[in-house]
Scaffold this active site. Structure first.
Site, PDB file in Angstrom:
ATOM      1  N   THR A 137      35.848  31.720  28.065  1.00  0.00           N
ATOM      2  CA  THR A 137      36.617  31.815  29.311  1.00  0.00           C
ATOM      3  C   THR A 137      37.251  30.478  29.710  1.00  0.00           C
ATOM      4  O   THR A 137      36.782  29.412  29.287  1.00  0.00           O
ATOM      5  CB  THR A 137      35.652  32.284  30.437  1.00  0.00           C
ATOM      6  OG1 THR A 137      36.265  32.096  31.700  1.00  0.00           O
ATOM      7  CG2 THR A 137      34.354  31.496  30.457  1.00  0.00           C
ATOM      8  N   ASP A 138      38.266  30.554  30.576  1.00  0.00           N
ATOM      9  CA  ASP A 138      38.874  29.323  31.107  1.00  0.00           C
ATOM     10  C   ASP A 138      37.942  28.622  32.100  1.00  0.00           C
ATOM     11  O   ASP A 138      38.124  27.439  32.399  1.00  0.00           O
ATOM     12  CB  ASP A 138      40.225  29.615  31.784  1.00  0.00           C
ATOM     13  CG  ASP A 138      40.170  30.642  32.914  1.00  0.00           C
ATOM     14  OD1 ASP A 138      39.085  31.194  33.186  1.00  0.00           O
ATOM     15  OD2 ASP A 138      41.233  30.902  33.527  1.00  0.00           O
ATOM     16  N   GLU A 139      36.941  29.384  32.609  1.00  0.00           N
ATOM     17  CA  GLU A 139      36.109  28.837  33.693  1.00  0.00           C
ATOM     18  C   GLU A 139      35.258  27.653  33.235  1.00  0.00           C
ATOM     19  O   GLU A 139      34.754  26.897  34.068  1.00  0.00           O
ATOM     20  CB  GLU A 139      35.248  29.949  34.299  1.00  0.00           C
ATOM     21  CG  GLU A 139      36.116  31.108  34.764  1.00  0.00           C
ATOM     22  CD  GLU A 139      35.425  32.125  35.647  1.00  0.00           C
ATOM     23  OE1 GLU A 139      34.419  31.785  36.286  1.00  0.00           O
ATOM     24  OE2 GLU A 139      35.913  33.266  35.696  1.00  0.00           O
ATOM     25  N   TYR A 163      27.530  31.135  35.832  1.00  0.00           N
ATOM     26  CA  TYR A 163      28.227  31.869  34.761  1.00  0.00           C
ATOM     27  C   TYR A 163      28.970  30.915  33.845  1.00  0.00           C
ATOM     28  O   TYR A 163      28.780  30.920  32.623  1.00  0.00           O
ATOM     29  CB  TYR A 163      29.202  32.896  35.374  1.00  0.00           C
ATOM     30  CG  TYR A 163      30.233  33.404  34.391  1.00  0.00           C
ATOM     31  CD1 TYR A 163      29.849  34.172  33.284  1.00  0.00           C
ATOM     32  CD2 TYR A 163      31.600  33.109  34.529  1.00  0.00           C
ATOM     33  CE1 TYR A 163      30.792  34.631  32.362  1.00  0.00           C
ATOM     34  CE2 TYR A 163      32.542  33.562  33.626  1.00  0.00           C
ATOM     35  CZ  TYR A 163      32.134  34.328  32.541  1.00  0.00           C
ATOM     36  OH  TYR A 163      33.064  34.767  31.635  1.00  0.00           O
ATOM     37  N   LYS A 167      28.408  29.968  29.851  1.00  0.00           N
ATOM     38  CA  LYS A 167      29.432  30.166  28.819  1.00  0.00           C
ATOM     39  C   LYS A 167      29.747  28.825  28.132  1.00  0.00           C
ATOM     40  O   LYS A 167      29.940  28.767  26.916  1.00  0.00           O
ATOM     41  CB  LYS A 167      30.717  30.750  29.424  1.00  0.00           C
ATOM     42  CG  LYS A 167      30.620  32.190  29.862  1.00  0.00           C
ATOM     43  CD  LYS A 167      30.345  33.174  28.740  1.00  0.00           C
ATOM     44  CE  LYS A 167      31.518  33.364  27.806  1.00  0.00           C
ATOM     45  NZ  LYS A 167      31.239  34.433  26.791  1.00  0.00           N
TER      46      LYS A 167
HETATM   47  P1  NAD Z   1      31.664  42.966  30.693  1.00  0.00           P
HETATM   48  O1  NAD Z   1      30.614  42.486  31.628  1.00  0.00           O
HETATM   49  O2  NAD Z   1      32.597  44.047  31.140  1.00  0.00           O
HETATM   50  O3  NAD Z   1      30.989  43.483  29.337  1.00  0.00           O
HETATM   51  C1  NAD Z   1      29.956  42.804  28.708  1.00  0.00           C
HETATM   52  C2  NAD Z   1      29.332  43.742  27.665  1.00  0.00           C
HETATM   53  O4  NAD Z   1      28.309  43.007  26.992  1.00  0.00           O
HETATM   54  C3  NAD Z   1      28.666  44.983  28.272  1.00  0.00           C
HETATM   55  O5  NAD Z   1      29.036  46.127  27.518  1.00  0.00           O
HETATM   56  C4  NAD Z   1      27.189  44.700  28.145  1.00  0.00           C
HETATM   57  O6  NAD Z   1      26.400  45.865  28.001  1.00  0.00           O
HETATM   58  C5  NAD Z   1      27.152  43.830  26.892  1.00  0.00           C
HETATM   59  N1  NAD Z   1      25.964  42.952  26.837  1.00  0.00           N
HETATM   60  C6  NAD Z   1      25.468  42.147  27.822  1.00  0.00           C
HETATM   61  N2  NAD Z   1      24.377  41.504  27.390  1.00  0.00           N
HETATM   62  C7  NAD Z   1      24.186  41.868  26.085  1.00  0.00           C
HETATM   63  C8  NAD Z   1      23.255  41.514  25.085  1.00  0.00           C
HETATM   64  N3  NAD Z   1      22.254  40.650  25.350  1.00  0.00           N
HETATM   65  N4  NAD Z   1      23.361  42.076  23.867  1.00  0.00           N
HETATM   66  C9  NAD Z   1      24.362  42.956  23.604  1.00  0.00           C
HETATM   67  N5  NAD Z   1      25.266  43.337  24.504  1.00  0.00           N
HETATM   68  C10 NAD Z   1      25.196  42.797  25.740  1.00  0.00           C
HETATM   69  O7  NAD Z   1      32.469  41.664  30.265  1.00  0.00           O
HETATM   70  P2  NAD Z   1      34.000  41.492  29.857  1.00  0.00           P
HETATM   71  O8  NAD Z   1      34.788  41.230  31.079  1.00  0.00           O
HETATM   72  O9  NAD Z   1      34.396  42.595  28.949  1.00  0.00           O
HETATM   73  O10 NAD Z   1      33.919  40.119  29.049  1.00  0.00           O
HETATM   74  C11 NAD Z   1      33.712  40.104  27.640  1.00  0.00           C
HETATM   75  C12 NAD Z   1      33.674  38.660  27.171  1.00  0.00           C
HETATM   76  O11 NAD Z   1      34.899  38.017  27.510  1.00  0.00           O
HETATM   77  C13 NAD Z   1      32.571  37.837  27.838  1.00  0.00           C
HETATM   78  O12 NAD Z   1      32.040  36.966  26.867  1.00  0.00           O
HETATM   79  C14 NAD Z   1      33.296  37.057  28.934  1.00  0.00           C
HETATM   80  O13 NAD Z   1      32.646  35.843  29.210  1.00  0.00           O
HETATM   81  C15 NAD Z   1      34.652  36.851  28.275  1.00  0.00           C
HETATM   82  N6  NAD Z   1      35.784  36.694  29.194  1.00  0.00           N
HETATM   83  C16 NAD Z   1      35.996  37.603  30.199  1.00  0.00           C
HETATM   84  C17 NAD Z   1      37.123  37.468  31.019  1.00  0.00           C
HETATM   85  C18 NAD Z   1      37.437  38.465  32.106  1.00  0.00           C
HETATM   86  O14 NAD Z   1      38.395  38.261  32.861  1.00  0.00           O
HETATM   87  N7  NAD Z   1      36.701  39.576  32.226  1.00  0.00           N
HETATM   88  C19 NAD Z   1      38.013  36.407  30.806  1.00  0.00           C
HETATM   89  C20 NAD Z   1      37.759  35.499  29.759  1.00  0.00           C
HETATM   90  C21 NAD Z   1      36.649  35.671  28.965  1.00  0.00           C
HETATM   91  P1  TYD Z   2      36.597  37.912  40.000  1.00  0.00           P
HETATM   92  O1  TYD Z   2      37.344  39.169  39.670  1.00  0.00           O
HETATM   93  O2  TYD Z   2      35.161  38.014  40.389  1.00  0.00           O
HETATM   94  O3  TYD Z   2      36.823  36.911  38.783  1.00  0.00           O
HETATM   95  P2  TYD Z   2      36.444  35.338  38.640  1.00  0.00           P
HETATM   96  O4  TYD Z   2      35.509  34.949  39.713  1.00  0.00           O
HETATM   97  O5  TYD Z   2      35.785  35.312  37.289  1.00  0.00           O
HETATM   98  O6  TYD Z   2      37.735  34.607  38.681  1.00  0.00           O
HETATM   99  O7  TYD Z   2      37.352  37.208  41.196  1.00  0.00           O
HETATM  100  C1  TYD Z   2      38.715  36.837  41.097  1.00  0.00           C
HETATM  101  C2  TYD Z   2      39.050  36.055  42.348  1.00  0.00           C
HETATM  102  O8  TYD Z   2      38.982  36.940  43.478  1.00  0.00           O
HETATM  103  C3  TYD Z   2      38.058  34.942  42.650  1.00  0.00           C
HETATM  104  O9  TYD Z   2      38.769  33.836  43.200  1.00  0.00           O
HETATM  105  C4  TYD Z   2      37.129  35.537  43.697  1.00  0.00           C
HETATM  106  C5  TYD Z   2      38.036  36.494  44.446  1.00  0.00           C
HETATM  107  N1  TYD Z   2      37.390  37.695  45.003  1.00  0.00           N
HETATM  108  C6  TYD Z   2      37.619  38.046  46.345  1.00  0.00           C
HETATM  109  O10 TYD Z   2      38.331  37.355  47.101  1.00  0.00           O
HETATM  110  N2  TYD Z   2      37.034  39.195  46.817  1.00  0.00           N
HETATM  111  C7  TYD Z   2      36.228  39.982  46.031  1.00  0.00           C
HETATM  112  O11 TYD Z   2      35.681  40.999  46.523  1.00  0.00           O
HETATM  113  C8  TYD Z   2      36.014  39.606  44.659  1.00  0.00           C
HETATM  114  C9  TYD Z   2      35.148  40.437  43.753  1.00  0.00           C
HETATM  115  C10 TYD Z   2      36.629  38.458  44.187  1.00  0.00           C
END
Ligand code: NAD
Ligand code: TYD
Length: 357
Positions: A137-139, A163, A167
């Site tokens: 992630t970018d975070e 988080y 990561k």
């Molecule tokens: P998500 O929470 O929707 O899905 C995570 C999945 O991982 C779930 O299906 C869960 O059951 C599985 N999981 C959790 N712990 C596990 C374990 N110990 N063993 C096997 N499976 C397990 O997450 P997402 O949003 O789909 O993110 C996927 C990846 O991308 C993550 O690594 C996250 O850090 C990264 N990422 C997410 C975003 C975003 O905006 N959502 C952006 C950049 C990177």
């Molecule tokens: P989120 O979707 O939780 O992603 P991330 O924290 O990984 O960026 O949140 C996106 C942005 O929206 C973040 O700045 C937090 C804000 N946010 C709200 O203002 N209200 C909400 O209910 C949620 C879930 C997030």
């Protein structure tokens, strides 16, 4: 040929499996623990597709992962599995350390044992040989001020939430397994995704579903925090491209060139809903916006400089924010049964019945 993917019952992983199988005959073995975020309904349409094999399990279970590697002999392992929600990490960081740090460590060790025994031709760094791709992630880069340049791959890691710290730790492990053991790794760092199958604890699906249910739309703090939004299919295509042509040991920043303040995102969603599914009382969804207490340690701004992806791998997002966000709202309106399953928790009951999870 086969790839092993982890965490692909979640949001991005399930989209990746769909995108992958739409253009490849290669089999996908999907290892997922099915936490609250894992939902097999995300993969419903693949039930009868023999190219997709679902395995219920933990990335930290070395015996199970070793068994899968021996049985399927994948040419690549892609690690999507993680605990992914910042707010949950603030309330309970333990699971984040368990899966994101220890889980990744155990997975790396299982993969290293498998990779070490591969024939020599499969162990060098040519394009056809084995890869471990880690999705991050970018975070991990921390936060930007309004005038800072977007994050480049060379920015130092400065994670601020449990988080992002977990990561960042996993990214460091992946890097070390390459430098110390030679494991052929690739790391992708992506900005905020949105699109189909997004679990409604995250901002965009939460706002869509709360709006339709007549509930408040919670804005943390002043709503001026900025995120760089990317449509999930564009992320999935970027990952496939990095797997295909990325340079071993390198990191790739992926982003949408789409910086938006949270409040603007919420107003855009409200305006699209006003048009596609107006409120019964004729009033604007924006009236449901409610300012709430800010998230502790809330990062002010994320933005990705994805020019390495463009210059070295020829990738650019296909969706603009306007096209992607409209598609996303349309998807939630058209997929009521998925929404019901998630909001009622019925998908968890199904899990209990099948897995005693
Ligand atoms: P998500 O929470 O929707 O899905 C995570 C999945 O991982 C779930 O299906 C869960 O059951 C599985 N999981 C959790 N712990 C596990 C374990 N110990 N063993 C096997 N499976 C397990 O997450 P997402 O949003 O789909 O993110 C996927 C990846 O991308 C993550 O690594 C996250 O850090 C990264 N990422 C997410 C975003 C975003 O905006 N959502 C952006 C950049 C990177
Ligand atoms: P989120 O979707 O939780 O992603 P991330 O924290 O990984 O960026 O949140 C996106 C942005 O929206 C973040 O700045 C937090 C804000 N946010 C709200 O203002 N209200 C909400 O209910 C949620 C879930 C997030």
């Amino acid at each position: 040929m086969t790839i092993l993917v982890t965490g692909c019952a979640g949001f991005i992983g399930s989209n990746f499996v769909h995108t992958w199988l739409a253009s490849s005959k290669e089999m996908v073995v999907n290892l997922d623990k099915l936490t609250y975020a894992g939902n097999l309904a995300n993969l419903d349409d693949l039930k009868d597709d023999k190219r997709h094999v679902f395995v219920h399990g933990d990335i930290g279970n070395r015996d199970l992962v070793a068994e899968l590697l021996t049985q399927y002999q994948p040419r690549a392992v892609l690690n999507f599995a993680a605990e992914s929600h910042v707010d949950r990490s603030i309330h309970g960081p333990g699971e984040f350390i368990q899966t994101n740090v220890l889980g990744t460590f155990n997975l790396l060790e299982s993969v290293r044992a498998y990779w070490t025994k591969l024939p020599e031709s499969n162990r060098d760094v040519n394009q056809q040989s084995f890869r471990f791709l880690h999705v991050s992630t970018d975070e991990v880069y921390g936060t930007l001020s309004a005038t800072d340049a977007p994050f480049k791959e060379t920015n130092p890691y400065e994670p601020n939430s449990p988080y992002s710290a977990s990561k960042a730790a996993s990214d460091h492990l992946v890097r070390a397994w390459h430098h110390t053991y030679g494991l052929p790794v690739l790391t992708t760092n992506c900005s905020n995704n949105y699109g189909p199958y997004h679990f409604p604890e995250k901002l965009i699906p939460l706002v869509i579903l709360n709006a339709l249910a007549g509930k408040p739309l919670p804005i943390y703090g002043d709503g001026q925090q900025v995120r760089d939004w990317l449509y999930v299919e564009d992320h999935c295509r970027a990952i496939a491209r990095v797997l295909e042509a990325g340079k071993v040991g390198e990191c790739y920043n992926i982003g949408g060139w789409n910086e938006k303040a949270n409040l603007d995102v919420v107003h855009t969603l409200c305006a699209i809903l006003d048009e596609l599914q107006p409120r019964a009382d004729g009033r604007a969804y924006a009236e449901q916006i409610t300012y709430v207490k800010d998230r502790p340690g809330h990062d002010r701004r994320y933005a990705m400089d994805a020019s390495k992806m463009e210059q070295e791998l020829g990738w650019r997002p296909r969706e603009t924010f306007d096209t992607g966000i409209r598609k996303t709202v349309q998807w939630y309106l058209a997929n009521q049964s998925w929404v019901e399953g998630v909001t009622s928790g019925a998908y968890r009951q199904w899990l209990d019945k099948h897995y005693g999870a």
